[in-house]
Write a protein that holds these residues in place. Structure first.
Motif, PDB file in Angstrom:
ATOM      1  N   ARG A   2      -1.019   3.307   3.415  1.00  0.00           N
ATOM      2  CA  ARG A   2      -0.285   2.389   4.288  1.00  0.00           C
ATOM      3  C   ARG A   2       0.991   1.941   3.571  1.00  0.00           C
ATOM      4  O   ARG A   2       2.049   2.509   3.794  1.00  0.00           O
ATOM      5  CB  ARG A   2      -1.194   1.199   4.683  1.00  0.00           C
ATOM      6  CG  ARG A   2      -0.785   0.508   5.987  1.00  0.00           C
ATOM      7  CD  ARG A   2       0.325  -0.514   5.821  1.00  0.00           C
ATOM      8  NE  ARG A   2       0.012  -1.519   4.802  1.00  0.00           N
ATOM      9  CZ  ARG A   2       0.901  -2.363   4.308  1.00  0.00           C
ATOM     10  NH1 ARG A   2       2.139  -2.349   4.750  1.00  0.00           N
ATOM     11  NH2 ARG A   2       0.570  -3.218   3.350  1.00  0.00           N
ATOM     12  N   ASP A   3       0.905   0.984   2.656  1.00  0.00           N
ATOM     13  CA  ASP A   3       2.119   0.572   1.942  1.00  0.00           C
ATOM     14  C   ASP A   3       2.694   1.742   1.148  1.00  0.00           C
ATOM     15  O   ASP A   3       3.916   1.913   1.061  1.00  0.00           O
ATOM     16  CB  ASP A   3       1.808  -0.602   0.997  1.00  0.00           C
ATOM     17  CG  ASP A   3       3.016  -1.488   0.742  1.00  0.00           C
ATOM     18  OD1 ASP A   3       4.130  -0.965   0.621  1.00  0.00           O
ATOM     19  OD2 ASP A   3       2.841  -2.716   0.661  1.00  0.00           O
TER      20      ASP A   3
ATOM     21  N   HIS B 121      -2.141  -9.013  -2.778  1.00  0.00           N
ATOM     22  CA  HIS B 121      -1.289  -7.845  -2.575  1.00  0.00           C
ATOM     23  C   HIS B 121      -0.007  -8.066  -3.380  1.00  0.00           C
ATOM     24  O   HIS B 121       0.802  -8.924  -3.039  1.00  0.00           O
ATOM     25  CB  HIS B 121      -0.984  -7.730  -1.077  1.00  0.00           C
ATOM     26  CG  HIS B 121      -0.101  -6.585  -0.693  1.00  0.00           C
ATOM     27  ND1 HIS B 121      -0.582  -5.360  -0.329  1.00  0.00           N
ATOM     28  CD2 HIS B 121       1.259  -6.503  -0.593  1.00  0.00           C
ATOM     29  CE1 HIS B 121       0.435  -4.555  -0.006  1.00  0.00           C
ATOM     30  NE2 HIS B 121       1.553  -5.229  -0.169  1.00  0.00           N
TER      31      HIS B 121
ATOM     32  N   HIS C  42       3.564  -6.854  -5.411  1.00  0.00           N
ATOM     33  CA  HIS C  42       4.653  -5.874  -5.528  1.00  0.00           C
ATOM     34  C   HIS C  42       5.258  -5.900  -6.918  1.00  0.00           C
ATOM     35  O   HIS C  42       5.176  -6.890  -7.637  1.00  0.00           O
ATOM     36  CB  HIS C  42       5.698  -6.101  -4.437  1.00  0.00           C
ATOM     37  CG  HIS C  42       5.331  -5.374  -3.171  1.00  0.00           C
ATOM     38  ND1 HIS C  42       5.697  -4.075  -2.944  1.00  0.00           N
ATOM     39  CD2 HIS C  42       4.602  -5.760  -2.101  1.00  0.00           C
ATOM     40  CE1 HIS C  42       5.212  -3.683  -1.774  1.00  0.00           C
ATOM     41  NE2 HIS C  42       4.535  -4.688  -1.240  1.00  0.00           N
TER      42      HIS C  42
ATOM     43  N   ASN D 181       3.775  -1.037  -5.320  1.00  0.00           N
ATOM     44  CA  ASN D 181       2.672  -1.998  -5.428  1.00  0.00           C
ATOM     45  C   ASN D 181       2.034  -1.887  -6.818  1.00  0.00           C
ATOM     46  O   ASN D 181       2.392  -1.024  -7.598  1.00  0.00           O
ATOM     47  CB  ASN D 181       1.590  -1.652  -4.394  1.00  0.00           C
ATOM     48  CG  ASN D 181       2.017  -1.969  -2.979  1.00  0.00           C
ATOM     49  OD1 ASN D 181       2.607  -1.147  -2.297  1.00  0.00           O
ATOM     50  ND2 ASN D 181       1.738  -3.170  -2.522  1.00  0.00           N
TER      51      ASN D 181
HETATM   52 MN    MN Z   1       3.480  -4.572   0.698  1.00  0.00          MN
END
Ligand code: MN
Length: 432
Positions: free
Chosen positions: A45-46, A227, A229, A263
């Motif tokens: 996804r990301d 989550h 980054h 990420n």
């Molecule tokens: Mn993200």
């Protein structure tokens, strides 16, 4: 997991686990990490939101299968509302008979949620804006409207038999009172997990510790997820701080893929937990290198030369002092054995080469050499490496830069060709 090394090496008489004075373990800091950490994988996804990356549904299934085989417990595999091909990939993974919990992402918009439900996923990562910056400039909504849509779509998904992880974007730049209220409202509506996002990677480990202490004190009971980054290179450090603060579900991407600088890297977080904290993540680490290479190939995003653990140089040695040490005992200049993640160390011969590595290479191929011959060969290698033109290497860097720029998404020429198909005029200055 037995720590950094196993057993003794070459009859050294030293138990390798005792070699590392790991203060995390010795001072009891590792014990802060709660049992039951589960990795939430975002590669599909990301990771796919990395500029220039697009997997086919079949490629997504291939990656999902390997993630499942190495015992990743949950994965977000896409945003079904993006396209019918995206939805097809999500549905294929959801129906592939994997052990992992399969999730898909949705805005707090009915068609997004319906698209997820139609793909047979186990769970929806339902996301909305947390910070006023996002609420005002991205959504053009009020806090009340954000909350109302979040509650409405949480209830809708839960009523359709799908679990909900409720996600706020840009949580660390949000008003804490507001996000606490928002999470609580969605928990009451049936969401079972609160996902906290450092969307632009601006947190530091102490900030993470402080924030989750606040959140734990104030939120209605729910499972916490982080989550992170990597804009400042802190995603893994922040994820470790989060799990130390009691966050059970950290997000990762293989090779650290993801928006902008990516990420938290799957391999870095998993192996930090395993090797540095002595924590058993349940992940089969022996296939991490294979997984990294699969994702590198299918994403088309090359792993950096000195990227931790999976980069070309992560277990490569050239300098005579280091190579000598590693040949005598690998722990001298390696933090863990490369074989543990399914790869091999390499010795590079060049300007810094020493005699032991040369002697070992010669002997390893069954060739006899006197010490004088080895010394002569070392000198020849050093002279050769120093005199050799760097033209090749420099040309490689230049060509890589150029190709990396050109291969991302559609080219400028392709963009304007498509624009013309859509009836637009090609500007005079655009590439032809
Ligand atoms: Mn993200």
């Amino acid at each position: 997991m037995a720590g950094l090394y196993t057993g003794e090496q070459r009859g050294s008489g030293i138990s390798e686990e005792r070699l590392v004075h790991n203060y995390l373990v010795e001072a009891g800091l590792a014990a802060r990490i709660p049992k039951g950490i589960r990795i939430w994988e975002e590669t599909l996804r990301d990771g796919e939101q990395t500029p220039g990356v697009a997997y086919t549904p079949e490629e997504k299934v291939r990656i999902a299968r390997v993630l499942d085989e190495v015992h990743v417990p949950m994965m977000d595999v896409g945003i079904p509302v993006v396209s019918s091909e995206e939805a097809r990939g999500v549905r294929m993974i959801a129906n592939a008979g994997l052990d992992a919990t399969i999730m898909a992402a949705a805005r707090t918009v009915r068609k997004d949620v319906e698209a997820c439900i139609a793909c047979d996923v186990d769970e929806i990562a339902l996301f909305t804006a947390g910070s006023d910056l996002h609420i005002k400039h991205k959504l053009a909504m009020t806090r009340e409207q954000v909350k109302e849509a979040a509650v409405r779509e949480t209830e809708y998904a839960v009523a359709h038999g799908v679990d909900v992880s409720f996600v706020t974007e840009d949580t660390f730049r949000a008003d804490l009172d507001f996000v606490v209220d928002l999470y609580d409202a969605c928990t009451a509506a049936g969401a079972h997990r609160a996902v906290v996002c450092d969307t632009v990677g601006v947190m530091t480990p102490p900030g993470i510790t402080w924030f989750f202490e606040q959140l734990k004190r104030r939120l209605k009971p729910t499972e916490l997820s982080f989550h992170g980054h990597n804009d400042f290179g802190l995603a893994v450090a922040n994820s470790l701080a989060a799990v130390e603060a009691g966050v059970a579900v950290p997000h990762t991407c293989v090779n650290g893929l993801g928006e902008r600088s990516g990420n938290a890297s799957f391999e870095e977080l998993v192996l930090s937990l395993e090797a540095l904290y002595g924590y058993d993540t349940g992940i089969d680490i022996s296939r991490i290198y294979e997984l990294s290479q699969l994702v590198e190939t299918l994403s088309g995003i090359p792993v950096g030369m000195h990227q931790p653990l999976v980069g070309h140089n992560a277990f490569a040695h050239e300098s005579g002092i280091h190579a000598h040490g590693v040949i005598k005992h690998t722990a001298t200049y390696e933090p863990m054995q490369p074989e543990k993640l399914g790869r091999q160390r390499t010795f590079v011969f060049g300007k810094h080469t020493g005699s032991l590595a040369v002697a070992e290479k010669v002997r390893g191929r069954g060739v006899e050499a006197t010490p004088e011959q080895v010394a002569a060969l070392v000198k020849l290698i050093k002279d050769f490496a120093e005199a050799r033109s760097k033209g090749d290497q420099q040309a490689f860097v230049v060509s890589f830069r150029d190709r990396a720029e050109r291969r991302r998404g559609v080219t400028d020429d392709e963009f304007w060709t498509l624009a013309e198909k859509a009836g637009l005029r090609r500007p005079k200055t655009a590439a032809k």
